[in-house]
Design a protein around this motif. Structure first.
Motif, PDB file in Angstrom:
ATOM      1  N   ALA A  14      30.123 -16.927   1.270  1.00 14.72           N
ATOM      2  CA  ALA A  14      29.430 -17.914   0.435  1.00 14.72           C
ATOM      3  C   ALA A  14      28.316 -18.608   1.202  1.00 14.72           C
ATOM      4  O   ALA A  14      27.311 -19.026   0.609  1.00 14.72           O
ATOM      5  N   LEU A  15      28.468 -18.744   2.507  1.00 14.24           N
ATOM      6  CA  LEU A  15      27.409 -19.337   3.327  1.00 14.24           C
ATOM      7  C   LEU A  15      26.194 -18.414   3.398  1.00 14.24           C
ATOM      8  O   LEU A  15      25.052 -18.846   3.250  1.00 14.24           O
ATOM      9  N   VAL A  16      26.442 -17.125   3.609  1.00 18.88           N
ATOM     10  CA  VAL A  16      25.356 -16.160   3.749  1.00 18.88           C
ATOM     11  C   VAL A  16      24.687 -15.876   2.407  1.00 18.88           C
ATOM     12  O   VAL A  16      23.468 -15.694   2.336  1.00 18.88           O
ATOM     13  N   TYR A  17      25.480 -15.852   1.351  1.00 23.24           N
ATOM     14  CA  TYR A  17      24.945 -15.565   0.014  1.00 23.24           C
ATOM     15  C   TYR A  17      25.299 -16.709  -0.945  1.00 23.24           C
ATOM     16  O   TYR A  17      26.165 -16.563  -1.816  1.00 23.24           O
ATOM     17  N   PRO A  18      24.669 -17.863  -0.807  1.00 25.67           N
ATOM     18  CA  PRO A  18      25.016 -19.019  -1.640  1.00 25.67           C
ATOM     19  C   PRO A  18      24.772 -18.774  -3.124  1.00 25.67           C
ATOM     20  O   PRO A  18      25.389 -19.443  -3.968  1.00 25.67           O
ATOM     21  N   GLU A  78      27.721 -23.795  -8.839  1.00 22.99           N
ATOM     22  CA  GLU A  78      28.867 -24.364  -9.562  1.00 22.99           C
ATOM     23  C   GLU A  78      30.037 -24.706  -8.654  1.00 22.99           C
ATOM     24  O   GLU A  78      30.945 -25.424  -9.066  1.00 22.99           O
ATOM     25  N   PHE A  79      30.052 -24.189  -7.427  1.00 22.82           N
ATOM     26  CA  PHE A  79      31.197 -24.367  -6.533  1.00 22.82           C
ATOM     27  C   PHE A  79      30.724 -24.843  -5.170  1.00 22.82           C
ATOM     28  O   PHE A  79      29.576 -24.624  -4.779  1.00 22.82           O
ATOM     29  N   PHE A 108      33.482 -11.115  -3.618  1.00 20.33           N
ATOM     30  CA  PHE A 108      34.389 -11.775  -2.678  1.00 20.33           C
ATOM     31  C   PHE A 108      35.647 -10.945  -2.403  1.00 20.33           C
ATOM     32  O   PHE A 108      36.425 -11.292  -1.513  1.00 20.33           O
ATOM     33  N   LEU A 109      35.862  -9.873  -3.165  1.00 15.62           N
ATOM     34  CA  LEU A 109      37.081  -9.080  -3.053  1.00 15.62           C
ATOM     35  C   LEU A 109      36.839  -7.848  -2.197  1.00 15.62           C
ATOM     36  O   LEU A 109      35.793  -7.219  -2.281  1.00 15.62           O
ATOM     37  N   LEU A 110      37.820  -7.482  -1.394  1.00 13.19           N
ATOM     38  CA  LEU A 110      37.747  -6.266  -0.599  1.00 13.19           C
ATOM     39  C   LEU A 110      38.755  -5.257  -1.128  1.00 13.19           C
ATOM     40  O   LEU A 110      39.886  -5.625  -1.479  1.00 13.19           O
ATOM     41  N   SER A 111      38.352  -3.996  -1.161  1.00 14.63           N
ATOM     42  CA  SER A 111      39.290  -2.940  -1.527  1.00 14.63           C
ATOM     43  C   SER A 111      39.867  -2.263  -0.293  1.00 14.63           C
ATOM     44  O   SER A 111      40.757  -1.416  -0.411  1.00 14.63           O
ATOM     45  N   ILE A 112      39.370  -2.621   0.887  1.00 14.63           N
ATOM     46  CA  ILE A 112      39.813  -1.973   2.124  1.00 14.63           C
ATOM     47  C   ILE A 112      41.159  -2.552   2.556  1.00 14.63           C
ATOM     48  O   ILE A 112      41.314  -3.773   2.655  1.00 14.63           O
ATOM     49  N   PRO A 113      42.144  -1.707   2.835  1.00 11.53           N
ATOM     50  CA  PRO A 113      43.465  -2.216   3.226  1.00 11.53           C
ATOM     51  C   PRO A 113      43.554  -2.501   4.714  1.00 11.53           C
ATOM     52  O   PRO A 113      42.749  -2.014   5.515  1.00 11.53           O
ATOM     53  N   GLN A 114      44.547  -3.274   5.062  1.00  9.41           N
ATOM     54  CA  GLN A 114      44.956  -3.358   6.460  1.00  9.41           C
ATOM     55  C   GLN A 114      46.063  -2.328   6.659  1.00  9.41           C
ATOM     56  O   GLN A 114      46.986  -2.237   5.852  1.00  9.41           O
TER      57      GLN A 114
END
Length: 458
Positions: free
Chosen positions: A268-272, A278-279, A358-364
């Motif tokens: 959010a900092l890099v891509y405000p 709104e947030f 904001f969501l990642l599909s990459i697993p740990q």
């Protein structure tokens, strides 16, 4: 040995909701649907709404005429108050890795192939939200993505140290040394295959749901047994643990807005512009009010694991990027997980703010070297969706496992019955749990001892 099928309420075939009538869409990339998602008749082309929707066949459950790998146990419960459709899906089977991909007209989740170079086993749980569509697609797709990714690197898996060039060509005499200095091992190729398979599956789900006009997402928890190691890949808030006589070991890490706060805040900092004004990305112990203006209050930002104080400005009164605590924490006031598959069309209510960035599909991925363990008959891995862990801790599950298995060694269905017992313990029927789960719950109980008795492929 077929596993027992356990449901409080049986819902046959988790059919997908009817799609919205198709409207004009501009598709920048031509997309050909995978074979297993195509219905009978001609290939892609003009069609009515019903022929464009993902095929809604039920995922093959372990109890429907299919033996579970290593006699693993499976059970699920569908909470009628929560789910109109079965949002939990599961799949499992033998994983055969060939030197090159051979097409077949109906490549299902159980791959039978006489020319395999490696064989392993695969288990997966998918916990859907916003409907069952993404979970059904993931259960019918992810194993195929993983097989393709593993076949692309199988020659590297057959050597102690993966070669720099898969073809065997040596451009630089020091190539083996460079690979060794990087510490690259065969298991890193499996980890990379899992990560790439999740990404590929996420892209398929996004395109397929867009074509059908549907929405939704799911978490994914996968276990793969290959070459004496168990790989556990997790994207979401499901969990896997290893239970032994004197040990309980977590095999996965849950990804929620709280656990990934710093990554989300930094994005959010890099891509405000993702917040659309709104947030606020800053975290406060509670939602700030007008009376807090000008006061110094506790806060933390993306670079902070600790806390500090700042003077409240008007911008700080906006709704927080991450709000709530524990299981109540929500990303943009909407989603309780920060990783998973799907959710390409998910937006904040009454806005055009997307959650997918904001969501990642990459697993740990966690690796368990089973060859280094002196495995006993009661050593198991328990995989379950979050409904189980909302009520039971790792230690409580371990106690149930240890109290049940030793007294049921002659029962060929003991692992399925244990999976059922774990689920029943969340329903408040035996007093073993501090609360009651109202979520859908799916559980795999995987016995590891079978591996040491010939369960490993070549």
């Amino acid at each position: 040995m077929s596993a027992a099928w356990f449901r409080r309420r049986f819902l046959p075939g988790a059919a997908l909701p009817s799609p919205r009538p198709p409207g004009p869409r501009a598709s920048p990339v031509p997309y050909r649907r995978p074979r297993f998602l195509r219905g009978p008749g001609p290939g892609p082309g003009p069609a009515d709404a019903s022929s464009r929707r993902p095929e809604a066949r039920p995922v093959r459950s372990p109890a429907r005429g299919r033996a579970l790998p290593w006699n693993a146990g499976y059970a699920e419960i569908i909470n009628a108050e929560k789910s109109e459709f079965n949002e939990d899906q599961a799949s499992c089977g033998k994983l055969c890795i060939r030197r090159c991909e051979l097409e077949s007209e109906d490549q299902e989740w159980l791959m039978l192939c006489p020319e395999e170079l490696l064989t392993g086993h695969y288990w997966a749980l998918f916990d859907g939200h916003g409907g069952p569509a993404a979970a059904i697609l993931a259960a019918n797709t992810l194993h195929s993505c993983l097989r393709r990714q593993l076949e692309a690197v199988v020659e590297g898996l057959l050597t102690p140290q993966p070669p720099m060039h898969l073809s065997g060509r040596c451009v630089c005499p020091s190539d083996p040394q460079f690979v060794e200095e990087k510490g690259i091992r065969a298991e890193d190729l499996v980890i990379g295959a899992l990560e790439s398979a999740f990404q590929e599956c996420d892209e398929v789900i996004g395109r397929e749901l867009e074509v059908s006009g549907q929405v939704g997402g799911c978490t994914a928890l996968v276990a793969v047994s290959l070459q004496g190691k168990l790989y556990v890949a997790n994207a979401g808030d499901s969990r896997a643990i290893l239970v032994r006589k004197d040990e309980v070991r977590p095999l996965s890490f849950e990804f929620t807005p709280e656990t990934e706060r710093q990554r989300i805040q930094q994005l959010a900092l890099v891509y405000p512009e993702l917040l659309a004004g709104e947030f606020t990305r800053l975290e406060f112990p509670r939602r700030l009010k007008g009376d807090d203006l000008g006061q110094k209050v506790l806060f933390r930002d993306h670079h902070m694991s600790g806390w500090s104080y700042k003077r409240v400005e008007k911008a700080d009164l906006k709704y927080p990027l991450i709000h709530g605590q524990g299981r109540q924490a929500r990303l943009l006031g909407t989603l309780a997980v920060s990783r998973g598959l799907g959710d390409h069309q998910l937006r904040v209510l009454d806005t055009n703010i997307q959650l997918k960035p904001f969501l990642l599909s990459i697993p740990q991925v966690t690796v368990l070297d089973m060859d280094q363990l002196a495995l006993q008959e009661e050593d198991v891995v328990v995989m379950a969706t979050d409904g189980l862990w909302d009520v039971l801790s790792n230690e409580q599950v371990a106690r149930l496992v240890r109290s049940f298995l030793p007294g049921n060694r002659e029962d060929p269905h003991r692992f399925s019955e244990l999976a059922q017992k774990l689920i029943l313990s969340t329903q408040g029927t035996d007093g073993s749990a501090p609360g009651v789960s109202y979520d859908d719950i799916s559980v795999f109980v995987i016995p590891l001892h079978s591996q040491s008795q010939g369960g490993r492929g070549p």
